[in-house]
Design a protein around this motif. Sequence first.
Motif, PDB file in Angstrom:
ATOM      1  N   ARG A  41     -54.659 -59.665 -65.141  1.00  0.00           N
ATOM      2  CA  ARG A  41     -53.671 -58.798 -65.813  1.00  0.00           C
ATOM      3  C   ARG A  41     -52.995 -59.518 -66.968  1.00  0.00           C
ATOM      4  O   ARG A  41     -52.670 -58.912 -67.971  1.00  0.00           O
ATOM      5  CB  ARG A  41     -52.657 -58.231 -64.824  1.00  0.00           C
ATOM      6  N   GLU A  55     -43.370 -51.920 -73.541  1.00  0.00           N
ATOM      7  CA  GLU A  55     -43.469 -50.894 -72.504  1.00  0.00           C
ATOM      8  C   GLU A  55     -44.933 -50.593 -72.177  1.00  0.00           C
ATOM      9  O   GLU A  55     -45.319 -50.475 -71.008  1.00  0.00           O
ATOM     10  CB  GLU A  55     -42.747 -49.623 -72.973  1.00  0.00           C
ATOM     11  N   GLU A  83     -46.548 -53.427 -70.276  1.00  0.00           N
ATOM     12  CA  GLU A  83     -46.225 -53.380 -68.847  1.00  0.00           C
ATOM     13  C   GLU A  83     -47.072 -52.336 -68.122  1.00  0.00           C
ATOM     14  O   GLU A  83     -47.530 -52.568 -66.998  1.00  0.00           O
ATOM     15  CB  GLU A  83     -44.730 -53.086 -68.639  1.00  0.00           C
ATOM     16  N   ASP A  84     -47.265 -51.173 -68.763  1.00  0.00           N
ATOM     17  CA  ASP A  84     -48.124 -50.132 -68.163  1.00  0.00           C
ATOM     18  C   ASP A  84     -49.544 -50.653 -67.970  1.00  0.00           C
ATOM     19  O   ASP A  84     -50.167 -50.432 -66.927  1.00  0.00           O
ATOM     20  CB  ASP A  84     -48.165 -48.890 -69.071  1.00  0.00           C
ATOM     21  N   LYS A 109     -50.530 -53.799 -67.713  1.00  0.00           N
ATOM     22  CA  LYS A 109     -50.538 -54.825 -66.661  1.00  0.00           C
ATOM     23  C   LYS A 109     -50.664 -54.202 -65.277  1.00  0.00           C
ATOM     24  O   LYS A 109     -51.443 -54.650 -64.435  1.00  0.00           O
ATOM     25  CB  LYS A 109     -49.235 -55.643 -66.712  1.00  0.00           C
ATOM     26  N   LEU A 110     -49.881 -53.147 -65.066  1.00  0.00           N
ATOM     27  CA  LEU A 110     -49.879 -52.515 -63.744  1.00  0.00           C
ATOM     28  C   LEU A 110     -51.195 -51.770 -63.491  1.00  0.00           C
ATOM     29  O   LEU A 110     -51.780 -51.893 -62.412  1.00  0.00           O
ATOM     30  CB  LEU A 110     -48.676 -51.567 -63.629  1.00  0.00           C
ATOM     31  N   SER A 143     -53.916 -54.271 -62.800  1.00  0.00           N
ATOM     32  CA  SER A 143     -53.748 -54.860 -61.469  1.00  0.00           C
ATOM     33  C   SER A 143     -54.228 -53.922 -60.374  1.00  0.00           C
ATOM     34  O   SER A 143     -54.908 -54.342 -59.436  1.00  0.00           O
ATOM     35  CB  SER A 143     -52.281 -55.215 -61.219  1.00  0.00           C
ATOM     36  N   GLU A 144     -53.854 -52.645 -60.507  1.00  0.00           N
ATOM     37  CA  GLU A 144     -54.257 -51.688 -59.473  1.00  0.00           C
ATOM     38  C   GLU A 144     -55.781 -51.539 -59.436  1.00  0.00           C
ATOM     39  O   GLU A 144     -56.378 -51.497 -58.365  1.00  0.00           O
ATOM     40  CB  GLU A 144     -53.589 -50.325 -59.718  1.00  0.00           C
ATOM     41  N   ASN A 149     -57.118 -54.751 -57.905  1.00  0.00           N
ATOM     42  CA  ASN A 149     -56.869 -54.793 -56.452  1.00  0.00           C
ATOM     43  C   ASN A 149     -57.956 -54.022 -55.710  1.00  0.00           C
ATOM     44  O   ASN A 149     -58.498 -54.485 -54.699  1.00  0.00           O
ATOM     45  CB  ASN A 149     -55.522 -54.140 -56.111  1.00  0.00           C
ATOM     46  N   LEU A 206     -53.143 -45.052 -53.023  1.00  0.00           N
ATOM     47  CA  LEU A 206     -51.912 -45.344 -53.755  1.00  0.00           C
ATOM     48  C   LEU A 206     -52.214 -45.856 -55.172  1.00  0.00           C
ATOM     49  O   LEU A 206     -51.495 -45.540 -56.118  1.00  0.00           O
ATOM     50  CB  LEU A 206     -51.078 -46.376 -52.984  1.00  0.00           C
ATOM     51  N   SER A 207     -53.290 -46.634 -55.309  1.00  0.00           N
ATOM     52  CA  SER A 207     -53.607 -47.229 -56.612  1.00  0.00           C
ATOM     53  C   SER A 207     -53.936 -46.174 -57.668  1.00  0.00           C
ATOM     54  O   SER A 207     -53.471 -46.256 -58.800  1.00  0.00           O
ATOM     55  CB  SER A 207     -54.793 -48.197 -56.487  1.00  0.00           C
ATOM     56  N   ILE A 226     -51.076 -44.233 -59.244  1.00  0.00           N
ATOM     57  CA  ILE A 226     -50.308 -45.128 -60.121  1.00  0.00           C
ATOM     58  C   ILE A 226     -51.029 -45.278 -61.456  1.00  0.00           C
ATOM     59  O   ILE A 226     -50.441 -45.126 -62.528  1.00  0.00           O
ATOM     60  CB  ILE A 226     -50.079 -46.505 -59.448  1.00  0.00           C
ATOM     61  N   GLY A 276     -50.692 -42.347 -63.611  1.00  0.00           N
ATOM     62  CA  GLY A 276     -49.375 -42.212 -64.229  1.00  0.00           C
ATOM     63  C   GLY A 276     -49.152 -43.151 -65.405  1.00  0.00           C
ATOM     64  O   GLY A 276     -48.126 -43.067 -66.067  1.00  0.00           O
ATOM     65  N   LEU A 277     -50.105 -44.046 -65.657  1.00  0.00           N
ATOM     66  CA  LEU A 277     -49.900 -45.083 -66.665  1.00  0.00           C
ATOM     67  C   LEU A 277     -50.833 -44.979 -67.866  1.00  0.00           C
ATOM     68  O   LEU A 277     -50.491 -45.423 -68.954  1.00  0.00           O
ATOM     69  CB  LEU A 277     -50.090 -46.469 -66.031  1.00  0.00           C
TER      70      LEU A 277
END
Lengths: 147, 122
Positions: free
Chosen positions: A25, A40, A43-44, A46-47, A50-51, A54, A112-113, A116, A119-120
Amino acid sequence: MTEPKAVPDLELEFPARPEFVRAARHAVSALARLSGASEEVVEDIKLAVSEACNTAVAANAEAGSEAVELRAFDSPARLVIEVMDRGANPERTVSGPPEELDTGDLPFERALSLPIIRGLVDELAIAPRGDRGAVVRMTVSLEGQGR
Amino acid sequence: MLDSPSVDLDLETTQREGFSIVSLRGEIDVYTAPLLRQTLVDAIEQGAVNVIVDMERVDFLDSTGLGVLVEGLKRVKTREGHFAIVATQDKILKIFDITGLNKAFPIHSSVDDALSEATAGS
């Protein structure tokens, strides 16, 4: 959706182990900053990365610890990031605008991933990869990001 | 492996007004979340029923970290305790919003706010 250019701006291959997701990430976020993305959006990204990583790490670890592969393509208007695993194939291909994807039939560990990631990013596509594995392709718009 | 110095997550637990306050600094992800899980489980097993997780100095939070927080919330609720989050950074609040978990956790802007709200409500 047009195909990304042939040579990635970033290409990573890392062991399917949790401690390597951070490196992935941070590498992609460095590319996003280089591409002029706002903090901003960085950060989106990165997340979302990561998801996706994962999920790929879990899929590969289950399948026997092959490397997870990541490619990122930078173009003037967007950043395309692909995360590729060698796990069991997704039960079906999903593709389209994130808000229209029905992920109800996907394996539980993505439960869950995926919402998320949806949403990004601006566009999300998940497709089988050859005879085994999946490609998660995320597209983030960089328009209005100082370009 | 979890106590390796390369783990980018610092945890500190303090006691205040009957609450265990777990202050975090660093990144909570698929690698470091087990460390947070162990800290929360230990605190609750040792009798903590009121827990505040202070995320003001957290740089990153992913779904595995959220899963650990949900587990902590469940454990505390079975003991009829309070479980609250302190977070003000947009990048941290966003994942709570996207997943709808902002409705599951009381989220406060400071430890003081969390304490006064929790003690007022009990």
